[in-house]
Structure formats: C-alpha cells, structure tokens
Design a protein around this motif. Sequence first.
Motif, PDB file in Angstrom:
ATOM      1  N   HIS A 189       7.261  -2.204   0.846  1.00  0.00           N
ATOM      2  CA  HIS A 189       6.433  -1.120   0.116  1.00  0.00           C
ATOM      3  C   HIS A 189       6.939  -0.996  -1.649  1.00  0.00           C
ATOM      4  O   HIS A 189       6.336  -0.344  -2.421  1.00  0.00           O
TER       5      HIS A 189
ATOM      6  N   GLY B 272       0.873  -1.011   0.011  1.00  0.00           N
ATOM      7  CA  GLY B 272       0.134  -0.170  -0.137  1.00  0.00           C
ATOM      8  C   GLY B 272       0.878   1.205  -0.190  1.00  0.00           C
ATOM      9  O   GLY B 272       1.931   1.163   0.390  1.00  0.00           O
ATOM     10  N   PRO B 273       0.334   2.286  -0.320  1.00  0.00           N
ATOM     11  CA  PRO B 273       1.321   3.655  -0.334  1.00  0.00           C
ATOM     12  C   PRO B 273       1.828   3.999   0.858  1.00  0.00           C
ATOM     13  O   PRO B 273       1.351   3.345   2.026  1.00  0.00           O
TER      14      PRO B 273
ATOM     15  N   ILE C  80      -5.429  -2.184  -7.688  1.00  0.00           N
ATOM     16  CA  ILE C  80      -4.418  -1.174  -7.474  1.00  0.00           C
ATOM     17  C   ILE C  80      -4.269   0.220  -7.524  1.00  0.00           C
ATOM     18  O   ILE C  80      -4.120   1.074  -6.655  1.00  0.00           O
ATOM     19  N   GLU C  81      -5.312   0.523  -8.605  1.00  0.00           N
ATOM     20  CA  GLU C  81      -5.596   2.113  -8.710  1.00  0.00           C
ATOM     21  C   GLU C  81      -6.511   2.552  -7.482  1.00  0.00           C
ATOM     22  O   GLU C  81      -6.215   3.673  -7.007  1.00  0.00           O
TER      23      GLU C  81
ATOM     24  N   GLN D 269      -1.467   6.873  -9.321  1.00  0.00           N
ATOM     25  CA  GLN D 269      -0.281   7.016  -9.387  1.00  0.00           C
ATOM     26  C   GLN D 269       0.216   6.091 -10.687  1.00  0.00           C
ATOM     27  O   GLN D 269       0.746   4.946 -10.701  1.00  0.00           O
TER      28      GLN D 269
ATOM     29  N   ASN E 272      -5.282   0.655   2.144  1.00  0.00           N
ATOM     30  CA  ASN E 272      -4.834   2.084   2.404  1.00  0.00           C
ATOM     31  C   ASN E 272      -6.143   2.297   3.263  1.00  0.00           C
ATOM     32  O   ASN E 272      -7.078   2.760   3.127  1.00  0.00           O
TER      33      ASN E 272
ATOM     34  N   TYR F  16      -3.730   3.044  -4.945  1.00  0.00           N
ATOM     35  CA  TYR F  16      -2.382   4.040  -5.196  1.00  0.00           C
ATOM     36  C   TYR F  16      -3.188   5.458  -5.899  1.00  0.00           C
ATOM     37  O   TYR F  16      -2.364   6.258  -6.241  1.00  0.00           O
ATOM     38  N   LYS F  17      -4.350   5.492  -5.899  1.00  0.00           N
ATOM     39  CA  LYS F  17      -5.137   6.664  -6.426  1.00  0.00           C
ATOM     40  C   LYS F  17      -4.107   7.427  -7.732  1.00  0.00           C
ATOM     41  O   LYS F  17      -3.813   8.536  -7.197  1.00  0.00           O
TER      42      LYS F  17
ATOM     43  N   PHE G 215       4.017   4.764 -11.736  1.00  0.00           N
ATOM     44  CA  PHE G 215       4.288   3.282 -10.577  1.00  0.00           C
ATOM     45  C   PHE G 215       3.398   2.033 -11.075  1.00  0.00           C
ATOM     46  O   PHE G 215       3.887   1.169 -11.114  1.00  0.00           O
ATOM     47  N   MET G 216       2.231   2.496 -11.522  1.00  0.00           N
ATOM     48  CA  MET G 216       1.340   1.252 -11.925  1.00  0.00           C
ATOM     49  C   MET G 216       2.089   0.455 -13.044  1.00  0.00           C
ATOM     50  O   MET G 216       2.183  -0.804 -13.277  1.00  0.00           O
TER      51      MET G 216
ATOM     52  N   ALA H  88      -0.256   4.328   4.315  1.00  0.00           N
ATOM     53  CA  ALA H  88      -1.407   3.696   4.440  1.00  0.00           C
ATOM     54  C   ALA H  88      -1.842   2.743   5.649  1.00  0.00           C
ATOM     55  O   ALA H  88      -3.022   2.176   5.784  1.00  0.00           O
TER      56      ALA H  88
END
Length: 247
Positions: free
Chosen positions: A195, A37-38, A229-230, A236, A211, A233-234, A239-240, A41
């Motif tokens: 992480h 998680g970010p 994942i989105e 990002q 999160n 990580y809203k 990164f994805m 989180a």
Amino acid sequence: MTSAISIHDLHVSYYGNEAVKGVSLSVEAGKLVGIIGPNGAGKSTFLKAMLNLIPKDKGEIKVLGRPIKEVRKKIAYVPQRNDIDWDFPITVLDTVLIGTYPHLKVFQRPKKKEKEWAIQCLERVGMQEFSKRQIGELSGGQQQRVFLARALAQKADLFFLDEPFVGVDASSEETIVNILKEICNQNKTVIVVHHDLSKANDYFDELILLNKELISYGTVKEVFQPGVIEKAYKGQFAFMKEIGVTI
Ligand code: ADP
C-alpha cells in the motif's frame, strides 16, 4: 511464450458487493509486480482470488498456462501477518519445513535432507539462529523473514505476498526486497500487495493499479502518471505529491 499468470474478466464479490470488477491482465515470468491502490480497493481480494483461496463470481485464471489446481505446488503464498495465528505452538524450523511438504510423498515426513534445506532457507533470510524459537516470540520483521524462508523452501516458481512490509523493521524490509529481486532474476515471478507507494519505484518492475476495476497495469513509469494515479486515488493530492506525481 506462456504467461506466468493470465487473468480474464475476474469478478469477486462479498455478500453481493463487488470487490473486484472485470480484471483482465497477464504477467510475464521474471517480473516483480506490486499490486497498489487505496484502502479497500480489492488488492487482497484480487490476490486471494488469483490463488483460488476465495470463490470468484466469474473469470478465468491460468498460472503457467494451466488451471491453478494443477500447479499449486509451484505457487508460494505469504499471507498478511494479521491472517496468521502467531500463538500457534510451532518453531521457526518447523514453520519453514512446511514449505517442503508439497514435495513429499503422502505420509512421508520431512527427513535430514529437508531439514538441511530448511536451514539453508533460514540462512538466506538471516534467521538460522532462531530455528528453535516459537514463531510468536519473534519481531514482525523476523516473522516475515521466516514466512519468506518457508516460501523459498517450497522451491516455487511464483511467489505471492500480501503486505509483507507492514510492521516490519527497515533492515528486514531491505533483506526481503533483495531476496525478492534475486528470485525474479531466476526468471520466477513475484506478486506483492503493497500500500505504500513511496518506494514502489525502487521495489517493483511493474505495478497493477486497482480500485475494484483495473485502473492501469504497466511499468512503474507508465502507472505513475498524473491522470492514472488520480483515477484510483480520487483527489488524494497530498499523497500524490508525496510520491512525486504532479498534476
Ligand atoms: P484492500 O486489500 O485493497 O485494502 P480488500 O480486498 O481487503 O481491499 O477489500 C476490498 C473490499 O471487500 C472492502 O470493501 C472490504 O471491506 C471487503 N471485504 C474484504 N474481505 C471481506 C470479507 N471477508 N467479507 C466481506 N467483505 C470483505
């Protein structure tokens, strides 16, 4: 079959701010599980709350079907390197010997048998030559190997590690991952806060994606889905892409 860990509706907060919100899940024995998680989180908070190291607001935690205080001896914990006082004057061997304490009687000190076992654990992580060194005189990777040896010395059934690869060289990382996999092959359970998602697929059987709330829990394939994942990580996106998730 009894779960290795089962958690129901866990809530944890610091000064009124919720860091973990209503997490419920259960982990089967023999799994190598990553908590991802970010930043911020609640991954470390979740790990510490599972171990009863910090107070929870609400929730039920069972380890091997029992309350954690009844099964403490069966649980090994490797804290984040930042949480350890590396100036503490203790040798590598004495650090590993601490792992044998839960099996000693009150006031009993470790003897030859425990020392031999601690040395075997150091051999397993490739650190036997450093047994007389002070822990502060080791590299990050060596320090982490020593703490893994301490966990092995405990003969635990569950292993919890908080960011074990931060500040660790590639060879130590590989050694640690291989040992964690061997541990799981003995039907023991390993939970790792981690992480860096780029190697999650190689390292873990399952992922807990957090999160604050539980976003997803399942196999790496199940969790590494674009929508899933989105959500954690809203947006990002760079990164994805890095971890091979396309949206
Ligand atoms: P992660 O491990 O995912 O980076 P943490 O569990 O460390 O997240 O932190 C979750 C949230 O709780 C963050 O907002 C962090 O600032 C806060 N937090 C963590 N530890 C403390 C603490 N001891 N006191 C107050 N707030 C904390």
